[in-house]
Design an enzyme around this catalytic site. Structure first.
Site, short mmCIF file in Angstrom:
data_model
loop_
_atom_site.label_atom_id
_atom_site.label_comp_id
_atom_site.label_asym_id
_atom_site.label_seq_id
_atom_site.Cartn_x
_atom_site.Cartn_y
_atom_site.Cartn_z
N THR A 45 17.58 37.36 -17.66
CA THR A 45 18.06 37.29 -16.28
C THR A 45 17.62 35.99 -15.62
O THR A 45 18.40 35.33 -14.92
CB THR A 45 17.57 38.50 -15.47
OG1 THR A 45 18.08 39.70 -16.07
CG2 THR A 45 18.04 38.43 -14.03
N ASN A 103 26.96 43.69 -25.07
CA ASN A 103 25.84 44.64 -25.12
C ASN A 103 26.30 46.09 -25.25
O ASN A 103 25.55 46.94 -25.73
CB ASN A 103 24.97 44.50 -23.86
CG ASN A 103 25.76 44.61 -22.58
OD1 ASN A 103 26.69 43.85 -22.35
ND2 ASN A 103 25.40 45.56 -21.73
N GLN A 154 22.13 39.61 -27.12
CA GLN A 154 22.35 40.60 -28.18
C GLN A 154 22.60 39.95 -29.55
O GLN A 154 22.77 40.65 -30.54
CB GLN A 154 23.55 41.48 -27.82
CG GLN A 154 23.33 42.35 -26.59
CD GLN A 154 22.29 43.43 -26.80
OE1 GLN A 154 21.94 43.77 -27.92
NE2 GLN A 154 21.79 43.99 -25.71
N THR A 157 2.21 29.89 -14.39
CA THR A 157 1.39 29.95 -15.61
C THR A 157 2.14 30.70 -16.70
O THR A 157 2.66 31.79 -16.49
CB THR A 157 0.05 30.66 -15.32
OG1 THR A 157 -0.63 29.94 -14.29
CG2 THR A 157 -0.81 30.70 -16.57
N CYS A 196 21.71 49.37 -18.18
CA CYS A 196 21.49 48.72 -16.88
C CYS A 196 22.44 49.24 -15.82
O CYS A 196 22.32 48.89 -14.66
CB CYS A 196 21.65 47.21 -17.02
SG CYS A 196 20.48 46.47 -18.17
#
Length: 703
Positions: free
Chosen positions: A81, A165, A195, A253, A343
Site C-alpha cells: 500500500t 489477487n 501476488q 528508521t 480486504c
C-alpha cells in the site's frame, strides 16, 4: 486474554494465502534473532549499527537479484500500500509539472481497491483533477488493449497488476508494454506485483515498468514490510520525509527485523531448496483440489481460466449456495478460505467477477481458495478429504441436492427465517405433512429455497408477498415460476382465490375480519382483510375450531392493523431487520418492554463452562457446521441455527430460568441470538465473545 494466549487450532488447514501467509520457521528465526541480537540502528556509525547496516545492504542487493533490477531504486517500505501511494504521488506530481492538462488516470477494472482509492485521493489532494478511468477486462480478466491504445495518450498514469489477487489471472505484461509504449512512450506505468512474488519470474531491467510494489506477508514474511522497485529515471517523489533514511527516498528508521525476514525469503527464492515447490508441483496441487471440489459440489463452476492463472489460486462459485454458507462449513471442517478479497469482506459480491462480466450469482457466491509455494502434499491430501466432508455436510443440510437419505435438516418445522442483507424471508414448514409456504422471498434466496423444496420433497402451498409494489413481489413471481406453481387462481400477493382458502379453524382472539386461510399441515396461515397484506400463522390446529396465533408477518403494515387479531404472546416477524433483532414481541413494537441485559462473556472467563452440567449451551451455527464439529462438554448442547431461532424462542419457554450460553464460530451470530433471547425473557442468557475461534479449551480443538 493476552496475545500469547491465542493459539492456532491444531487441525487448521490454511488455504487463504492470497490474503496473507504464515511466517516460515527460518524467516521467523531471522526476525527473532535480529530483534534480540542485531538490534542496532542502521544509521548509527558504531559497530552495533554497522552490523545492522550489513543486513540492510545485503538484503537490498538480494532484492535486486530477485526482481532483476541492476539499475534504478530499490526501496524498503511498510508494504504494497505504501509502495502504491509512493508511485501515485510520484506520477501525479510529475504530471502537475509537465502535463497538468492530462485527461485521465488509468487503472485496471479488476485492480486491488488500494489503487483506484490512492489515485482518487492524491488526484484531488494534489489538484490534478484528471478523470479516473477503469480499463475494461474480458471474461478471462485480461485488460482491453484497444481501450488502452485509445486513452493512454491522454493519460497522466496507468496502473495495472501482474497477478489478480482474487482470481490469480496473469496479465500479459509484454502485450501491455507494447500497447502502452506505442501510444505513450513516457507515461509512468505502475504494475502491482504483490501476488506475483515467488510465482512469476522477474527481470524488471528488461521492461519499461516504472514502479513495482511488493509485500512480504504474501509470501511467508511478516506483515509491515515490503519493497518497491523504481525504474531508473522514472519520476520519483518521496512519500515520507524527515530523517533521510533510504538515501532520502523513504524516511523513518528502517524495519530491520522485517528486512531480515526478506533476507531469509530472498535466500529461498534465489537458491535451490525443497521448501518452495516448482510450478509443475503447484499445478498438480491445483488439479487435485479442483477435482475434489467438483466432486463435492456438483453445481460448482470455476470463475477463471486455469491456463491464464497462477496455479495457487482457485476461485469458484456453487450455484444455489451462498459463499457465507460454504465458508462457514469449511471453517467448521478446519479449512480457511475467503469470499473474494479479504480486504473487502463486507462487500456483497465480487467487483472483480462483475468486471469480468460473469453472472451475478457467480459474483455473489464466489469463494477464493489459495495456497502457497511451500504447501505440502500432506496438506493437499487432507484438504481434499475435508472438502468432501464439507460437501457431504451441505448435502445433508439440503443446501446441495444429493441422492442420499439424511435427516440433518429434519428439525425444520414451523418458522424458518432466511436473510439476505437486511431482508427477511420466511419458510412456514410442517414437517409431518411435508408442506411449505414462502413469505417475502428475495431473488438471491430463490436457488436456496428451490434446493430445500426439492431435497425434502415439500409440497409448496403458496409464495406470498407483503408488498405488491416492490422488487420483492417480483421475487415472489420469480420463485413461483421456479417452483412451477399454478398462480392463475392467486392474487398479486400470492393469496389463493376463495375456493382454495376455506378455513376449518379461526383465531381465538380475532377481533378483525380475516380473508380465509391456507392450510400448511396442521398450521393455518390467515390473511387479514384489507388492502395492506398481513399474514398470521396459528399453532397446530389438529381438531381445534379456534386456534392461538403464534406469528405475524406484517411487512410494512402498522401495528394497529393486526394487534386486535393476535394473541399477546405472538411474535412479530419483520420483513426488514437492519438491527438484527430477528423477531419482535408485541410490547417491543410499541416500545413497552424492558431492554435486555449485557450478554457478553469475555473469552478469559470461559474455562468453567465446559465442566458445568447445569448449563444449556446453544450452538447457533448452521446444522452443517454443527455436524462436522460438535462441542464436547458436560453441559447440554442444543443446535439452534440462527435461521431457526424464532421457532426456538416460541417453543422453549421452559428454558427461561436456565443459564444459557450461546456460541458460534466468531461470536457474531451468538451475540444476535443471545440478545434476542434476552429480549424475549430468557434473562440468564449470555454469549461467548470471540466465539469458538479464540477458545483454548478442549471444545476448540474439535473446531
Amino acid at each position: 486474554m493476552k496475545p500469547i494466549d491465542i493459539q492456532t487450532n491444531g487441525n487448521e488447514l490454511y488455504l487463504d494465502c492470497n490474503a496473507t501467509t504464515p511466517v516460515l520457521p527460518q524467516i521467523a528465526k531471522a526476525v527473532s534473532h535480529t530483534m534480540e541480537t542485531v538490534f542496532g540502528n542502521p544509521s548509527s556509525s558504531h559497530i552495533t549499527g554497522l552490523k545492522a547496516r550489513y543486513i540492510l545492504d545485503t538484503t537490498r542487493q538480494m532484492a535486486r537479484e530477485v526482481v532483476g533490477l541492476a539499475r534504478g531504486r530499490l526501496i524498503f517500505t511498510s508494504g504494497a500500500t505504501e509502495g502504491i501511494q509512493t508511485a501515485v504521488v510520484s506520477a501525479i506530481s510529475h504530471a502537475m509539472k509537465t502535463r497538468p492538462s492530462a485527461k485521465y488516470l488509468l487503472y485496471g477494472a479488476t485492480e486491488h481497491k488500494a489503487v483506484p482509492q490512492a489515485l482518487e485521493h492524491w488526484n484531488e489532494l494534489l489538484g490534478l483533477h484528471a478523470e479516473l478511468k477503469a480499463i475494461p477486462v474480458d471474461r478471462d480478466g485480461r485488460l482491453d488493449l484497444d481501450f488502452i491504445a485509445k486513452h493512454v495518450g491522454d493519460a497522466a498514469m496507468i496502473c495495472t497488476m501482474a497477478v489478480n489477487n482474487e482470481t490469480g489471472v496473469i496479465q500479459d505484461l509484454n502485450a501491455l508494454e507494447r500497447t502502452i509504449r506505442t501510444h505513450n512512450a513516457s507515461i509512468p506505468w505502475m504494475v502491482d506485483c504483490v501476488q506475483a512474488l515467488g510465482k512469476l519470474q522477474f527481470s524488471l531491467d528488461d521492461t519499461s515498468i516504472d514502479y513495482a510494489p511488493f509485500s512480504g506477508h504474501k509470501l511467508y514474511g511478516p506483515k509491515g514490510i515490503g519493497f518497491m522497485a523504481v525504474r531508473e529515471k522514472a519520476p520519483f517523489t518521496p512519500l515520507l520525509i524527515g530523517g533521510g533514511q533510504e538515501s532520502g527516498q523513504r524516511s523513518g528508521t528502517e524495519n530491520l527485523p522485517g528486512i531480515a525476514a526478506l533476507n531469509a525469503l530472498f535466500e529461498l527464492l534465489i537458491t535451490e531448496n525443497e521448501i518452495l515447490h516448482s510450478d509443475q508441483r503447484l499445478k498438480e496441487y491445483r488439479r487435485q483440489l479442483s477435482e475434489s471440489l467438483k466432486a463435492a459440489f456438483p453445481t460448482l463452476v470455476f470463475n477463471h481460466s486455469f491456463e491464464l492463472s497462477v496455479p495457487t489460486t482457485l476461485n469458484f462459485s456453487v450455484r444455489g449456495v451462498a459463499s457465507r454458507d460454504i465458508m462457514d462449513v469449511f471453517d467448521a471442517c478446519g479449512i480457511r478460505v475467503s469470499g473474494g478479497s479479504a480486504c473487502s469482506s463486507k462487500v456483497v459480491g465480487s467487483f472483480v467477477l462483475r468486471a469480468m462480466g460473469l453472472d451475478g450469482w457467480q459474483s455473489e457466491s464466489a469463494i477464493r481458495m489459495s495456497f502457497g509455494p511451500a504447501t505440502s502434499q500432506q496438506d493437499i491430501d487432507e484438504a481434499c478429504y475435508r472438502i468432501r466432508q464439507a460437501g457431504d455436510a451441505l448435502k445433508h443440510s439440503c443446501l446441495l441436492i444429493a441422492d442420499t437419505n439424511n435427516d440433518n435438516d429434519a428439525a425444520l418445522d414451523g418458522v424458518v427465517q432466511l436473510k439476505y442483507d437486511t431482508h427477511c424471508c420466511y419458510l412456514v414448514i410442517d414437517k409431518m405433512a411435508k408442506e411449505l409456504a414462502v413469505i417475502d422471498p428475495h431473488p438471491a434466496l430463490s436457488a436456496r429455497i428451490e434446493n430445500i423444496v426439492n431435497c425434502r420433497g415439500y409440497k409448496v402451498k403458496t409464495v406470498l408477498s407483503t408488498d405488491s409494489g416492490s422488487d420483492i413481489s417480483e421475487a415472489a413471481k420469480l420463485l413461483r415460476g421456479i417452483l412451477r406453481l399454478d398462480t392463475k387462481a392467486h392474487d398479486v400477493f400470492g393469496w389463493p382465490g376463495f375456493n382454495e382458502r376455506n378455513c376449518d379453524a379461526i383465531p381465538v382472539d380475532a377481533q378483525t375480519d380475516i380473508d380465509g386461510c391456507i392450510k400448511v399441515g396442521e398450521r393455518r396461515l390467515f390473511r387479514l382483510a384489507g388492502e395492506q397484506p398481513v399474514f398470521v400463522l396459528s399453532e397446530p390446529a389438529r381438531l381445534k375450531s379456534e386456534v392461538k396465533t403464534d406469528f405475524v408477518f406484517s411487512g410494512s403494515a402498522p401495528l394497529n392493523s393486526y394487534q386486535s387479531l393476535v394473541s399477546v404472546n405472538a411474535l412479530v416477524c419483520p420483513k426488514d431487520d437492519p438491527e438484527h433483532h430477528l423477531v419482535y414481541s408485541l410490547c417491543e413494537t410499541i416500545g413497552d418492554c424492558d431492554p435486555g441485559a449485557d450478554v457478553n462473556i469475555p473469552i478469559g472467563e470461559t474455562d468453567e463452562f465446559w465442566c458445568r452440567d447445569d448449563l444449556v449451551v446453544i450452538d447457533v451455527r448452521e446444522r452443517q457446521e454443527h455436524v462436522v464439529s460438535d462441542i464436547p462438554c458436560s453441559a447440554e448442547v442444543i443446535n439452534v441455527p440462527v435461521t431457526e431461532a424464532i421457532q426456538f424462542i416460541h417453543d422453549h419457554q421452559e428454558l427461561k430460568d436456565r443459564d444459557i450460553i450461546c456460541v458460534c464460530r466468531s461470536g457474531n451470530r451468538s451475540a444476535v441470538v443471545a440478545n434476542a433471547l434476552q429480549r424475549h425473557g430468557f434473562k440468564q442468557t449470555r454469549h461467548l465473545m470471540g466465539g469458538l475461534a479464540l477458545l483454548s479449551s478442549p471444545a476448540a480443538k474439535a473446531v
